[in-house]
Motif scaffolding. Structure first.
Motif, PDB file in Angstrom:
ATOM      1  N   ALA A 115      72.778 -30.792  19.918  1.00  0.00           N
ATOM      2  CA  ALA A 115      72.246 -29.788  21.025  1.00  0.00           C
ATOM      3  C   ALA A 115      71.467 -28.748  21.328  1.00  0.00           C
ATOM      4  N   GLU A 116      72.060 -27.496  20.778  1.00  0.00           N
ATOM      5  CA  GLU A 116      71.912 -26.155  20.936  1.00  0.00           C
ATOM      6  C   GLU A 116      70.279 -25.788  20.608  1.00  0.00           C
ATOM      7  N   TYR A 117      70.132 -26.977  19.241  1.00  0.00           N
ATOM      8  CA  TYR A 117      68.037 -26.596  19.030  1.00  0.00           C
ATOM      9  C   TYR A 117      67.393 -27.204  19.574  1.00  0.00           C
ATOM     10  N   SER A 118      67.512 -28.210  20.302  1.00  0.00           N
ATOM     11  CA  SER A 118      67.429 -29.414  21.605  1.00  0.00           C
ATOM     12  C   SER A 118      67.028 -27.281  22.282  1.00  0.00           C
ATOM     13  N   ALA A 119      67.680 -26.893  23.075  1.00  0.00           N
ATOM     14  CA  ALA A 119      67.793 -25.648  24.457  1.00  0.00           C
ATOM     15  C   ALA A 119      66.891 -24.543  23.240  1.00  0.00           C
ATOM     16  N   MET A 120      66.938 -24.889  22.369  1.00  0.00           N
ATOM     17  CA  MET A 120      65.461 -23.008  21.079  1.00  0.00           C
ATOM     18  C   MET A 120      64.681 -23.749  20.681  1.00  0.00           C
ATOM     19  N   THR A 121      64.332 -25.218  20.693  1.00  0.00           N
ATOM     20  CA  THR A 121      62.630 -25.857  21.224  1.00  0.00           C
ATOM     21  C   THR A 121      62.536 -25.834  22.646  1.00  0.00           C
ATOM     22  N   THR A 122      63.517 -25.395  23.533  1.00  0.00           N
ATOM     23  CA  THR A 122      62.421 -25.506  24.806  1.00  0.00           C
ATOM     24  C   THR A 122      62.385 -23.786  25.195  1.00  0.00           C
ATOM     25  N   PHE A 123      62.825 -23.084  24.758  1.00  0.00           N
ATOM     26  CA  PHE A 123      63.011 -21.749  24.737  1.00  0.00           C
ATOM     27  C   PHE A 123      62.093 -21.318  24.032  1.00  0.00           C
ATOM     28  N   MET A 124      61.323 -21.854  22.857  1.00  0.00           N
ATOM     29  CA  MET A 124      60.682 -21.263  21.479  1.00  0.00           C
ATOM     30  C   MET A 124      58.985 -21.685  22.390  1.00  0.00           C
ATOM     31  N   VAL A 125      58.998 -22.711  22.972  1.00  0.00           N
ATOM     32  CA  VAL A 125      57.830 -23.070  23.255  1.00  0.00           C
ATOM     33  C   VAL A 125      57.674 -22.147  24.102  1.00  0.00           C
ATOM     34  N   VAL A 126      59.091 -21.702  25.742  1.00  0.00           N
ATOM     35  CA  VAL A 126      58.300 -21.205  26.531  1.00  0.00           C
ATOM     36  C   VAL A 126      58.030 -19.736  26.462  1.00  0.00           C
ATOM     37  N   PHE A 127      58.545 -19.552  25.319  1.00  0.00           N
ATOM     38  CA  PHE A 127      59.000 -17.485  25.623  1.00  0.00           C
ATOM     39  C   PHE A 127      57.501 -17.399  24.694  1.00  0.00           C
ATOM     40  N   GLY A 128      57.715 -18.487  23.408  1.00  0.00           N
ATOM     41  CA  GLY A 128      56.071 -18.279  22.757  1.00  0.00           C
ATOM     42  C   GLY A 128      54.878 -18.970  23.119  1.00  0.00           C
ATOM     43  N   ALA A 129      54.730 -19.497  24.161  1.00  0.00           N
ATOM     44  CA  ALA A 129      53.490 -19.501  25.081  1.00  0.00           C
ATOM     45  C   ALA A 129      53.169 -17.884  25.872  1.00  0.00           C
ATOM     46  N   ILE A 130      54.315 -17.364  25.775  1.00  0.00           N
ATOM     47  CA  ILE A 130      54.129 -15.903  27.189  1.00  0.00           C
ATOM     48  C   ILE A 130      54.309 -14.951  26.596  1.00  0.00           C
ATOM     49  N   LEU A 131      54.517 -14.928  25.117  1.00  0.00           N
ATOM     50  CA  LEU A 131      54.550 -13.758  23.785  1.00  0.00           C
ATOM     51  C   LEU A 131      53.122 -14.260  23.896  1.00  0.00           C
ATOM     52  N   TYR A 132      52.731 -15.553  23.107  1.00  0.00           N
ATOM     53  CA  TYR A 132      51.452 -15.379  22.936  1.00  0.00           C
ATOM     54  C   TYR A 132      50.301 -14.807  23.845  1.00  0.00           C
ATOM     55  N   PHE A 133      50.363 -15.210  25.066  1.00  0.00           N
ATOM     56  CA  PHE A 133      49.643 -14.426  26.237  1.00  0.00           C
ATOM     57  C   PHE A 133      49.175 -13.370  26.419  1.00  0.00           C
ATOM     58  N   MET A 134      50.607 -13.100  26.940  1.00  0.00           N
ATOM     59  CA  MET A 134      51.055 -11.170  27.214  1.00  0.00           C
ATOM     60  C   MET A 134      50.195 -11.099  26.099  1.00  0.00           C
ATOM     61  N   LEU A 135      50.377 -10.400  25.064  1.00  0.00           N
ATOM     62  CA  LEU A 135      49.986  -9.771  24.177  1.00  0.00           C
ATOM     63  C   LEU A 135      48.446 -10.192  23.711  1.00  0.00           C
ATOM     64  N   GLY A 136      47.811 -11.509  23.926  1.00  0.00           N
ATOM     65  CA  GLY A 136      46.659 -11.426  24.183  1.00  0.00           C
ATOM     66  C   GLY A 136      46.337 -10.680  25.118  1.00  0.00           C
ATOM     67  N   PHE A 137      46.661 -11.069  26.236  1.00  0.00           N
ATOM     68  CA  PHE A 137      45.648 -10.525  27.471  1.00  0.00           C
ATOM     69  C   PHE A 137      45.599  -8.679  26.983  1.00  0.00           C
TER      70      PHE A 137
END
Length: 246
Positions: A115-137
């Protein structure tokens, strides 16, 4: 990096000494401090890059081997109702209950982890995308950074590598804790036939402590090795830190 190697080596040496004793005395503390100081000086001495990298591979390898050894020692404590060391408290009925409770605790731990890993997977995908695009721009807007999106991608890689290491560490820690708790309870009955509770206290503490040793060595070794791999991947692209520092 050399300071980190010193700290890890000294921690391994101190923990190994503690693991080999049932009771820690003042003499053990002095010896541990001496080992810590000696190993720290040796590891902090000037080393070439090859020697340093060899240590960063060898230390976690030894740590994992040591963790596996203590896992094996824990497995020698049987909670099988058909194969255990009986005493005044451990009857076949009691051992059946111990085994049943251990399975339920293990199942509950797995449910929690997934259950924890399911929540972490969602967080990793969302936050990872935010991190990538914010840093890139952000890096692109600066105008003086070569390959801004590649830099952002490596930052994302580091984030994912750290998250996966955390997930692996959590799984190992939970598995060892669940594995050790029922065996700690069984060992607490040592000395029951003689009416000596101190034997049970000592055996239970030793079992729990060795379970903690197994967890600590496994997680620390995994973290050091994961960090080493991450640094090497980044170094292949960015080059060594000494070459880039002006």
């Amino acid at each position: 990096m050399k300071f980190q190697v010193a700290s890890v080596l000294a921690s391994l040496a101190a923990s190994a000494m503690a693991a080999s004793h049932k009771v820690v005395t003042h003499k053990d503390v002095r010896h541990t401090q001496l080992i810590h100081n000696t190993v720290s000086k040796l590891a902090a001495s000037p080393l070439g890059d090859t020697a340093t990298e060899a240590l960063l591979i060898l230390v976690p390898a030894i740590g994992l081997a040591y963790a596996i050894y203590w896992w094996y020692r824990q497995s020698e404590i049987s909670i099988n109702p058909r194969k255990y060391r009986a005493n005044g408290y451990l009857t076949p009925e009691v051992m059946q209950n111990v085994a049943a409770i251990s399975k339920k605790v293990c199942a509950g731990a797995d449910t929690f982890l997934f259950a924890e890993y399911s929540a972490m997977t969602t967080f990793m995908v969302v936050f990872g995308a935010i991190l990538y695009f914010m840093l890139g721009f952000s890096l692109k807007a600066q105008g003086n950074v070569a390959n801004p999106w590649t830099n952002a991608g490596f930052s994302l890689f580091s984030f994912v590598a750290g998250a996966l290491t955390s997930i692996g560490s959590g799984f190992i820690g939970m598995r060892i804790a669940v594995y050790s708790n029922s065996r700690t309870a069984v060992m607490a009955t040592e000395g029951a036939d003689e009416g000596d509770q101190s034997k049970g206290f000592a055996a239970a503490f030793e079992t729990a402590f060795r379970g903690g040793i197994t967890m600590g060595f496994a997680i620390t070794s995994l973290g050091v090795f994961g960090l080493y791999i991450t640094v090497k991947v980044l170094q292949e692209y960015f080059g060594s830190g000494s070459a880039n520092v002006k």
